[in-house]
Design a protein around this motif. Structure first.
Motif, short mmCIF file in Angstrom:
data_model
loop_
_atom_site.label_atom_id
_atom_site.label_comp_id
_atom_site.label_asym_id
_atom_site.label_seq_id
_atom_site.Cartn_x
_atom_site.Cartn_y
_atom_site.Cartn_z
N SER A 224 -30.46 -29.99 4.93
CA SER A 224 -30.28 -28.47 3.73
C SER A 224 -31.76 -28.32 3.40
O SER A 224 -32.06 -28.70 2.40
CB SER A 224 -29.36 -28.56 2.87
OG SER A 224 -29.36 -27.30 2.24
N ARG A 230 -31.82 -24.81 6.23
CA ARG A 230 -30.60 -24.18 5.04
C ARG A 230 -30.10 -22.79 5.94
O ARG A 230 -31.08 -21.43 5.44
CB ARG A 230 -30.60 -24.04 3.85
CG ARG A 230 -30.44 -23.72 2.62
CD ARG A 230 -30.48 -24.03 1.24
NE ARG A 230 -31.24 -24.95 1.19
CZ ARG A 230 -31.94 -25.45 0.20
NH1 ARG A 230 -32.12 -24.63 -0.99
NH2 ARG A 230 -31.71 -26.40 -0.22
N GLN A 235 -26.64 -22.18 2.09
CA GLN A 235 -26.86 -21.55 0.59
C GLN A 235 -25.28 -21.01 -0.32
O GLN A 235 -25.79 -21.44 -1.25
CB GLN A 235 -27.80 -19.97 1.26
CG GLN A 235 -28.70 -19.69 0.18
CD GLN A 235 -29.38 -20.42 -0.44
OE1 GLN A 235 -29.83 -21.78 -0.31
NE2 GLN A 235 -29.06 -20.24 -1.64
N TYR A 237 -22.76 -22.30 -0.26
CA TYR A 237 -22.69 -23.71 -0.58
C TYR A 237 -23.34 -24.15 -1.46
O TYR A 237 -22.56 -24.79 -2.76
CB TYR A 237 -22.02 -24.95 0.64
CG TYR A 237 -21.98 -26.53 -0.12
CD1 TYR A 237 -20.42 -26.57 -0.18
CD2 TYR A 237 -22.78 -27.37 -0.01
CE1 TYR A 237 -20.24 -27.82 -0.42
CE2 TYR A 237 -22.53 -27.78 -0.52
CZ TYR A 237 -21.00 -28.72 -0.51
OH TYR A 237 -20.01 -30.17 -1.27
N LEU A 238 -24.03 -24.27 -1.36
CA LEU A 238 -25.49 -24.60 -2.27
C LEU A 238 -25.13 -23.83 -3.49
O LEU A 238 -24.77 -24.51 -5.30
CB LEU A 238 -26.59 -24.72 -2.51
CG LEU A 238 -26.97 -25.98 -1.57
CD1 LEU A 238 -28.52 -25.65 -1.40
CD2 LEU A 238 -26.89 -27.28 -1.94
N GLU A 241 -22.21 -24.62 -6.26
CA GLU A 241 -22.52 -24.81 -7.64
C GLU A 241 -23.05 -24.25 -9.06
O GLU A 241 -23.28 -24.73 -9.97
CB GLU A 241 -22.97 -26.37 -6.58
CG GLU A 241 -22.39 -26.63 -6.25
CD GLU A 241 -21.22 -27.64 -6.54
OE1 GLU A 241 -20.61 -28.03 -8.31
OE2 GLU A 241 -20.00 -27.36 -5.78
#
Length: 277
Positions: A224, A230, A235, A237-238, A241
């Protein structure tokens, strides 16, 4: 008397076949189970921040990379999948059932397993990757790795679509062309390929959608790296968080694209006089 029996045996095409009411109710319940999460996703979008979230540099980089790699993967699947579908449907050879099972294997194995398999094949120490490394060619953790992962998981979709089209059309037209002296190549270009166009179009659209939404094999094999590997699913998924609103907005983009793709691929079936896979 006989004519009356024959007339009763002929089905009335004006009568619409409807499933039982109980099955309709259960079917609607199944539809609700699918639609509710997507409705909740739409309701969870922060409309005030939507333009800002969709035009951030990270989102645009991920979207651009996803579109480029998915289109490239779709083109590769077209070049590889069409001959592969022909081999699996038109050739008779020992082990054909096993060969088809292996081709369709990426459909059923977890994507992360596919990513590990790709790493073992094309990683720096992989079966093929170690030889490529000697030549100065690196695939893992590059944009090429994203394309390889997308081809791996989406190629079976095109093969399945083309197999269905080939089996539905049969071989009568090709046999006629060959009996009239046409070469196998000319028969494919002038007879088989035109007959495959509807199934090919649907298969390509689904292949593109699967490539665009690929996540597991990509993050395992390609990593990623923003602007390099990425893609939009990574993106999302990141962002989940660090910025849940951004994750919801980007998820909505993927859902809208998928909805358009499915409508294009399968909407033709609802047109009168149109049939096929």
């Amino acid at each position: 008397m006989a004519s009356a029996v024959r007339s009763r045996a002929i089905p009335d095409r004006t009568v619409r076949v409807r499933p039982p009411a109980a099955l309709i109710a259960v079917g609607l319940l199944g539809g609700v189970a699918i639609l509710v999460p997507f409705a909740a996703l739409v309701a969870g979008v922060d409309l005030a921040r939507l333009p800002e979230l969709l035009t951030s540099s990270s989102a645009l980089d991920a979207l651009g990379l996803s579109l480029r790699t998915a289109l490239t993967a779709t083109a590769i699947c077209l070049l590889l999948g069409t001959p592969l579908a022909l081999v699996l449907t038109r050739l008779r050879f020992p082990g054909r059932t096993l060969a088809r099972a292996l081709v369709l294997l990426p459909l059923v194995v977890p994507p992360v397993v596919g990513g590990i398999a790709l790493t073992e094949a094309f990683g720096r120490r992989g079966l093929i990757g170690e030889h490529l490394h000697v030549l100065g060619i690196e695939i893992a953790f590059t944009s090429a790795a994203v394309v390889v992962a997308q081809v791996f998981v989406s190629l079976p979709f095109l093969v399945v679509a083309l197999e269905g089209a080939l089996l539905t059309r049969g071989e009568a037209h090709e046999r006629t062309a060959l009996s009239l002296g046409a070469s196998p190549l000319r028969t494919f270009c002038t007879v088989t390929l035109p007959l495959l166009v509807p199934g090919l179009a649907s298969g390509l659209v689904l292949t593109f959608a699967r490539a665009l939404g690929e996540f597991g094999a990509t993050i395992t094999f390609a990593g990623s790296l923003q602007g390099t590997t990425r893609t939009l699913p990574l993106q999302v998924y990141l962002e989940r968080e660090t910025d849940p609103d951004a994750a919801v907005a980007l998820s909505l983009v993927l859902v809208v694209v998928a909805l358009v793709v499915i409508t294009v691929a399968y909407g033709r079936r609802d047109r009168p006089g149109v049939s096929g896979p």
